[in-house]
Design a protein around this motif. Structure first.
Motif, PDB file in Angstrom:
ATOM      1  N   GLU A  13       0.829  -1.099   0.017  1.00  0.00           N
ATOM      2  CA  GLU A  13      -0.194  -0.140   0.055  1.00  0.00           C
ATOM      3  C   GLU A  13       0.870   1.370  -0.083  1.00  0.00           C
ATOM      4  O   GLU A  13       0.473   2.320  -0.685  1.00  0.00           O
ATOM      5  CB  GLU A  13      -0.925  -0.049   1.314  1.00  0.00           C
ATOM      6  CG  GLU A  13      -2.031  -0.904   1.275  1.00  0.00           C
ATOM      7  CD  GLU A  13      -2.606  -1.279   2.548  1.00  0.00           C
ATOM      8  OE1 GLU A  13      -2.687  -0.275   3.460  1.00  0.00           O
ATOM      9  OE2 GLU A  13      -3.485  -2.132   2.593  1.00  0.00           O
ATOM     10  N   LEU A  14       2.032   1.267   0.849  1.00  0.00           N
ATOM     11  CA  LEU A  14       2.767   2.391   0.847  1.00  0.00           C
ATOM     12  C   LEU A  14       3.299   2.759  -0.664  1.00  0.00           C
ATOM     13  O   LEU A  14       3.509   3.916  -1.141  1.00  0.00           O
ATOM     14  CB  LEU A  14       3.985   2.248   1.900  1.00  0.00           C
ATOM     15  CG  LEU A  14       5.069   3.237   2.154  1.00  0.00           C
ATOM     16  CD1 LEU A  14       4.404   4.527   2.763  1.00  0.00           C
ATOM     17  CD2 LEU A  14       6.305   2.707   3.095  1.00  0.00           C
ATOM     18  N   ASP A  16       2.335   1.534  -3.454  1.00  0.00           N
ATOM     19  CA  ASP A  16       1.192   2.009  -4.505  1.00  0.00           C
ATOM     20  C   ASP A  16       0.995   3.441  -4.407  1.00  0.00           C
ATOM     21  O   ASP A  16       0.993   4.192  -5.301  1.00  0.00           O
ATOM     22  CB  ASP A  16       0.198   1.073  -4.419  1.00  0.00           C
ATOM     23  CG  ASP A  16       0.093  -0.350  -4.994  1.00  0.00           C
ATOM     24  OD1 ASP A  16       1.210  -0.620  -5.453  1.00  0.00           O
ATOM     25  OD2 ASP A  16      -0.657  -1.092  -4.503  1.00  0.00           O
ATOM     26  N   GLU A  17       1.039   4.029  -3.221  1.00  0.00           N
ATOM     27  CA  GLU A  17       0.745   5.443  -3.233  1.00  0.00           C
ATOM     28  C   GLU A  17       2.117   6.261  -3.410  1.00  0.00           C
ATOM     29  O   GLU A  17       1.966   7.449  -4.047  1.00  0.00           O
ATOM     30  CB  GLU A  17      -0.070   5.619  -1.944  1.00  0.00           C
ATOM     31  CG  GLU A  17      -0.457   7.151  -1.891  1.00  0.00           C
ATOM     32  CD  GLU A  17      -1.321   7.254  -0.377  1.00  0.00           C
ATOM     33  OE1 GLU A  17      -1.557   8.508  -0.282  1.00  0.00           O
ATOM     34  OE2 GLU A  17      -1.698   6.436   0.065  1.00  0.00           O
ATOM     35  N   TRP A  18       3.105   5.994  -2.873  1.00  0.00           N
ATOM     36  CA  TRP A  18       4.124   6.877  -2.820  1.00  0.00           C
ATOM     37  C   TRP A  18       5.256   6.378  -3.763  1.00  0.00           C
ATOM     38  O   TRP A  18       6.268   7.289  -3.916  1.00  0.00           O
ATOM     39  CB  TRP A  18       4.598   7.207  -1.277  1.00  0.00           C
ATOM     40  CG  TRP A  18       3.570   7.732  -0.673  1.00  0.00           C
ATOM     41  CD1 TRP A  18       2.763   6.971   0.107  1.00  0.00           C
ATOM     42  CD2 TRP A  18       3.260   9.011  -0.390  1.00  0.00           C
ATOM     43  NE1 TRP A  18       2.074   7.962   0.875  1.00  0.00           N
ATOM     44  CE2 TRP A  18       2.328   9.114   0.446  1.00  0.00           C
ATOM     45  CE3 TRP A  18       3.553  10.194  -1.060  1.00  0.00           C
ATOM     46  CZ2 TRP A  18       1.691  10.212   0.811  1.00  0.00           C
ATOM     47  CZ3 TRP A  18       2.937  11.289  -0.827  1.00  0.00           C
ATOM     48  CH2 TRP A  18       1.990  11.545  -0.015  1.00  0.00           C
ATOM     49  N   LYS A  49       8.760  -1.074  -8.248  1.00  0.00           N
ATOM     50  CA  LYS A  49       8.451   0.253  -7.766  1.00  0.00           C
ATOM     51  C   LYS A  49       8.681   0.186  -6.111  1.00  0.00           C
ATOM     52  O   LYS A  49       8.478  -0.585  -5.448  1.00  0.00           O
ATOM     53  CB  LYS A  49       6.835   0.353  -7.943  1.00  0.00           C
ATOM     54  CG  LYS A  49       6.059   1.734  -7.535  1.00  0.00           C
ATOM     55  CD  LYS A  49       4.823   1.813  -8.014  1.00  0.00           C
ATOM     56  CE  LYS A  49       4.210   3.007  -7.851  1.00  0.00           C
ATOM     57  NZ  LYS A  49       2.856   3.234  -8.263  1.00  0.00           N
TER      58      LYS A  49
END
Length: 124
Positions: A13-14, A16-18, A49
């Motif tokens: 989640e981290l 994916d967002e940043w 990523k």
């Protein structure tokens, strides 16, 4: 499956967002020729990523240089491989060559099937 998989799987989640894309280079199959003294190895390159953040030197007992960075990587992207100090990242820069960041200390959280890699890397 353990409770930690549900509660602490924060890396995906981290990232994916940043996160942003870099090239992860894994050195493999090193062979040493004792007659010539040379080592040959192959490299596997993979787009991943990651989140790159500043490393607080006091966070790690002052063992690192001021320009070292912390790279957070979701282990699913690299199929849970064992990252070593031979590996490195190529980070794209605008209007310049990619920046080479050597792995200084790879840290996994939760052993063989980690929920995250937190890698200390040094720009070269």
């Amino acid at each position: 499956m353990s409770k930690v998989d549900d509660v602490f799987d924060f890396a995906d989640e981290l990232i994916d967002e940043w996160g942003h894309y870099v090239t992860f280079v894994r050195k493999e199959n090193s062979t040493y020729d004792p007659e010539t003294g040379s080592t040959t190895e192959s490299e596997t390159r993979q787009q991943v990523k990651v989140v790159i953040s500043k490393l607080d030197i006091s966070e790690y007992g002052g063992l690192y240089q001021a320009n070292d960075v912390k790279i957070i990587l979701d282990p699913v992207q690299v199929n849970y491989i064992y990252i070593t100090e031979q590996d490195y990242f190529l980070v794209p820069r605008e209007n310049a060559d990619d920046e080479y960041m050597k792995v200084i200390e790879p840290v996994t959280y939760r052993g063989d099937r980690p929920v995250a890699y937190v890698i200390i890397a040094r720009p070269q």
